[in-house]
Design a protein around this motif. Structure first.
Motif, short mmCIF file in Angstrom:
data_model
loop_
_atom_site.label_atom_id
_atom_site.label_comp_id
_atom_site.label_asym_id
_atom_site.label_seq_id
_atom_site.Cartn_x
_atom_site.Cartn_y
_atom_site.Cartn_z
N ASN A 1 -1.47 12.65 -7.94
CA ASN A 1 -2.41 13.58 -7.29
C ASN A 1 -2.61 13.24 -5.81
O ASN A 1 -3.47 13.82 -5.16
CB ASN A 1 -3.76 13.57 -8.03
N GLY A 2 -1.83 12.29 -5.31
CA GLY A 2 -1.95 11.92 -3.90
C GLY A 2 -2.83 10.71 -3.66
O GLY A 2 -2.95 10.25 -2.52
N ALA A 3 -3.45 10.18 -4.71
CA ALA A 3 -4.28 8.98 -4.56
C ALA A 3 -3.42 7.84 -4.03
O ALA A 3 -2.28 7.66 -4.45
CB ALA A 3 -4.93 8.59 -5.89
N SER A 4 -3.96 7.09 -3.09
CA SER A 4 -3.24 5.96 -2.50
C SER A 4 -3.55 4.68 -3.26
O SER A 4 -4.56 4.59 -3.96
CB SER A 4 -3.66 5.80 -1.04
N VAL A 5 -2.66 3.70 -3.12
CA VAL A 5 -2.94 2.35 -3.64
C VAL A 5 -3.04 1.39 -2.47
O VAL A 5 -2.48 1.64 -1.40
CB VAL A 5 -1.86 1.87 -4.65
N ARG A 6 -3.76 0.29 -2.69
CA ARG A 6 -3.99 -0.74 -1.67
C ARG A 6 -3.59 -2.09 -2.23
O ARG A 6 -3.62 -2.30 -3.44
CB ARG A 6 -5.49 -0.83 -1.34
N PRO A 7 -3.32 -3.07 -1.35
CA PRO A 7 -3.09 -4.43 -1.84
C PRO A 7 -4.32 -4.90 -2.62
O PRO A 7 -5.45 -4.71 -2.17
CB PRO A 7 -2.94 -5.25 -0.54
N GLY A 8 -4.10 -5.44 -3.79
CA GLY A 8 -5.20 -5.92 -4.61
C GLY A 8 -5.63 -4.94 -5.68
O GLY A 8 -6.43 -5.29 -6.54
N ASP A 9 -5.13 -3.72 -5.62
CA ASP A 9 -5.42 -2.81 -6.75
C ASP A 9 -4.85 -3.42 -8.02
O ASP A 9 -3.76 -4.00 -8.02
CB ASP A 9 -4.77 -1.43 -6.52
N LEU A 10 -5.60 -3.28 -9.08
CA LEU A 10 -5.21 -3.83 -10.38
C LEU A 10 -5.19 -2.71 -11.39
O LEU A 10 -6.17 -1.97 -11.50
CB LEU A 10 -6.23 -4.89 -10.81
N TYR A 11 -4.06 -2.55 -12.06
CA TYR A 11 -4.11 -1.60 -13.18
C TYR A 11 -3.63 -2.29 -14.44
O TYR A 11 -2.64 -3.00 -14.45
CB TYR A 11 -3.37 -0.29 -12.90
N ALA B 1 0.83 -1.21 0.00
CA ALA B 1 0.00 0.00 0.00
C ALA B 1 0.87 1.26 0.00
O ALA B 1 2.05 1.23 0.35
CB ALA B 1 -0.89 0.01 1.23
N SER B 2 0.26 2.38 -0.38
CA SER B 2 0.89 3.70 -0.21
C SER B 2 -0.06 4.56 0.60
O SER B 2 -1.20 4.17 0.87
CB SER B 2 1.19 4.34 -1.56
N SER B 3 0.42 5.73 1.01
CA SER B 3 -0.37 6.61 1.89
C SER B 3 -1.12 7.67 1.09
O SER B 3 -0.57 8.24 0.14
CB SER B 3 0.55 7.32 2.88
#
Lengths: 401, 401
Positions: free
Chosen positions: A319-329, A199-201
């Motif tokens: 833009n500061g959006a965070s990522v989480r485990p399981g995000d898929l791009y 994850a990121s913050s």
């Protein structure tokens, strides 16, 4: 060399070790690693004490394990390699191997947010010509930023799931008002997907250099698309129902570590990009095959993509959006410059104007009920090996009405 | 009448009973119901046996409870009403009430998919004029379907969370190339959000009649928007980074059951809609207030929306897409026909050309660092009462650079 009886050129040899989830037959979801045509039961393996991952291998999906971060991913991968190559471990490990044919794949991760990019210059050019005839096919922003949008995470399904033909509104250019019914231009999009682990913050962007620390692995993606629904709905807020009915992913997540030998220089970029998008131009030499009812109709080259996955990650968080485990791009449809390299049927048949003939002698423009599409892919592995991706297969069912 | 000492006209009286999650001070997340300026600890209440919900009230978020479906929601609501009105229950219940001021609100539900619609005719017309000057403001599809898109679920935050000003690319019309930096046109969008409780099946559309059975409740939404980022990125796939940095929701989910008296006829629709969008034209008479640094700058009327939430739910599933507990779909910016009724600052200041003066004498076009925006709302309740919504408040912090 593994002590398992598998060929040296097996694309799922010990150099690959993709992770997934499977139902052993009792309706549960259990984590595993694919080796050849077998699955190593990771939950059972962790309980023996032979591998240690804070109990995360007992979960139904990869999310808790992926959340641990790269140091842990690498340690577990190293240990699995040791267990599968050192004959001292053969006895306790061998009994935890299940035949692949006897288990049912499950969605390997709970999808957080699903983002779909649009990073192939050839694909964007082709779609621009088809959707906006008479206008410049590539919009002014395309070479300055990796265009993307959010897709529906709740309808991401694992390979093998049937796809019900969607209904919806469409309006042919000559019609006065829209009509409702089953999509008549049902299509695929062959893509490569990147699965976020760490994850990121919120409020803190990632850089292109953070890619290796945050991305756990890679899947194949078929982003099923109803072109007639999409064409009518997509202005001004983008694709919605034309895409949200189903997105299929392969059952096995290939670790980024398995793709070290597949790194190739990505295309040079001109005009120069803004500093936050500067990267080391690492592309991945992934060769995709698109199989339509058994006939290979296209071979999209992932290495041709203009925007790299590191740039995509930096852009989506700038833009500061965070990522989480399981995000898929996902990369966006992969298309090379030639007709035999495109990643969608709207390109292959040029909007339906140029049908293709399959091996059974039948012709196709868009998907018909009962059709099956399979995406497969390989990439170079270490020392002349080949890294295989799990297939993404889906069959079209008639609308439910 | 409740046995609690609260005024008959309290907007959080026993006729409302919104659900939320809170941190009692130990870092945990616990479910509660708001009554006046107190919170009833639902987890503790369920453990006493005074209410029964299959143990779902022990969870950190509302998702497991919402998954139970309307019969269960209504039963629990009836029982809570009984416990708070029958003095026989006063002793055991009163000791489970906490002062609202002593707890910290948490995000009340894990957000599945977040969809944002665009259903106010006045807003769509205003934005069309501002974003596409010289073209017809309402695109040809707008009156045939509720336009919507997927937003980022992972950056939905609870009221009170600060919002870091996003950075990104923007290109003024006269510039040759884009530049990078903090957004200079940071805006709000005042919306009403619908929280899905009961899931549906992939491949099976919901109808407008299914709305009551699948939607659990209502929140206020502030869909923060960076207009300069949005204007440059949004063609052809829609808004992305201009929206994905933060979306704030109110801490208290007002049950749909509490809004029965707020039902009003929604605007008539012309041209007629396709059969799957036909509904009973139920709108909700929700009055929103937009407060900018303490000054009420606008009063958007939710009842004016062209597309109803029942139509939005039917549309978003008509292609077979499934919904899950925790899915959130927002109305789109609520704007009435008058300047004092718009739900965004780009409309209020007409693209920044007409600044507003706040009570402190300062003028504003878009948001400045340190600004605070609060959305509040009320709706008619039964027997002359008023149903209050929890506020959505957010303060702008300077970019982290």
């Amino acid at each position: 060399m593994t002590w398992l009886d598998i060929a040296a050129d097996d694309p799922f040899g010990v150099h690959n070790l993709p992770y997934g989830a499977f139902d052993p037959g009792d309706g549960s979801s259990r984590l595993g690693v694919r080796i050849g045509d077998r699955v190593l039961d990771l939950a059972a393996l962790e309980r023996t004490g032979l591998v240690e991952a804070d109990g995360t291998l007992q979960a139904a999906t990869l999310n808790p394990f992926m959340a641990l971060g790269r140091t842990c991913w690498s340690a577990v991968r190293e240990r699995l390699t040791e267990l599968l190559t050192d004959t001292a471990f053969r006895a306790p490990v061998e009994r935890l191997l299940l035949p692949l044919a006897e288990v049912t794949p499950r969605l390997p991760f709970d999808v957080g947010d699903y983002v779909d990019f649009y990073s192939s210059e050839d694909h964007a050019t082709n779609l621009g010509k088809l959707f906006r005839p008479g206008s410049p096919p590539l919009l002014p922003n395309w070479k300055h930023l990796p265009i993307g949008y959010h897709g529906r995470a709740g309808t991401v399904v694992v390979s093998g799931t049937d796809v019900v033909r969607p209904c919806g509104q469409r309006k042919p250019p000559q019609a006065e008002v829209p009509t409702f019914g089953p999509s008549q231009r049902l299509d695929i999009e062959a893509e490569v997907g990147f699965v976020v682990g760490a994850a990121s913050s919120l409020g803190t962007p990632l850089t292109t250099k953070d890619f290796q620390d945050h991305v756990f692995g890679v899947v194949l993606v078929n982003d099923w698309s109803a072109r007639d629904l999409q064409a009518w709905e997509y202005q001004p807020l983008g694709p919605f129902l034309g895409k949200s009915f189903a997105t299929s992913v392969s059952a096995w997540v290939v670790p980024l570590d398995a793709l070290a030998a597949a790194r190739v220089p990505a295309p040079a970029q001109s005009p120069p990009v803004l500093p936050y998008l500067a990267d080391d131009r690492t592309g991945y030499d992934i060769h995709i095959e698109v199989v339509w009812n058994g006939t290979v109709v296209s071979r999209p080259p992932f290495a041709s993509l203009y925007w790299t996955p590191a740039q995509q990650l930096a852009h989506l968080t700038v833009n500061g959006a965070s990522v989480r485990p399981g995000d898929l791009y996902a990369s966006g449809t992969v298309s090379g410059p030639e007709r035999g390299q495109v990643g969608s049927f709207i390109e292959l048949t040029w909007g339906g104007a140029e049908p293709v003939t399959l091996a059974d002698g039948r012709t196709r423009t868009f998907l018909e009920d009962g059709d099956t599409v399979t995406l497969t892919a390989t990439a170079p592995g270490p020392a002349g090996t080949v890294v295989g991706f799990g297939e993404v297969v889906g069959r079209i069912l008639p609308p439910s009405t």
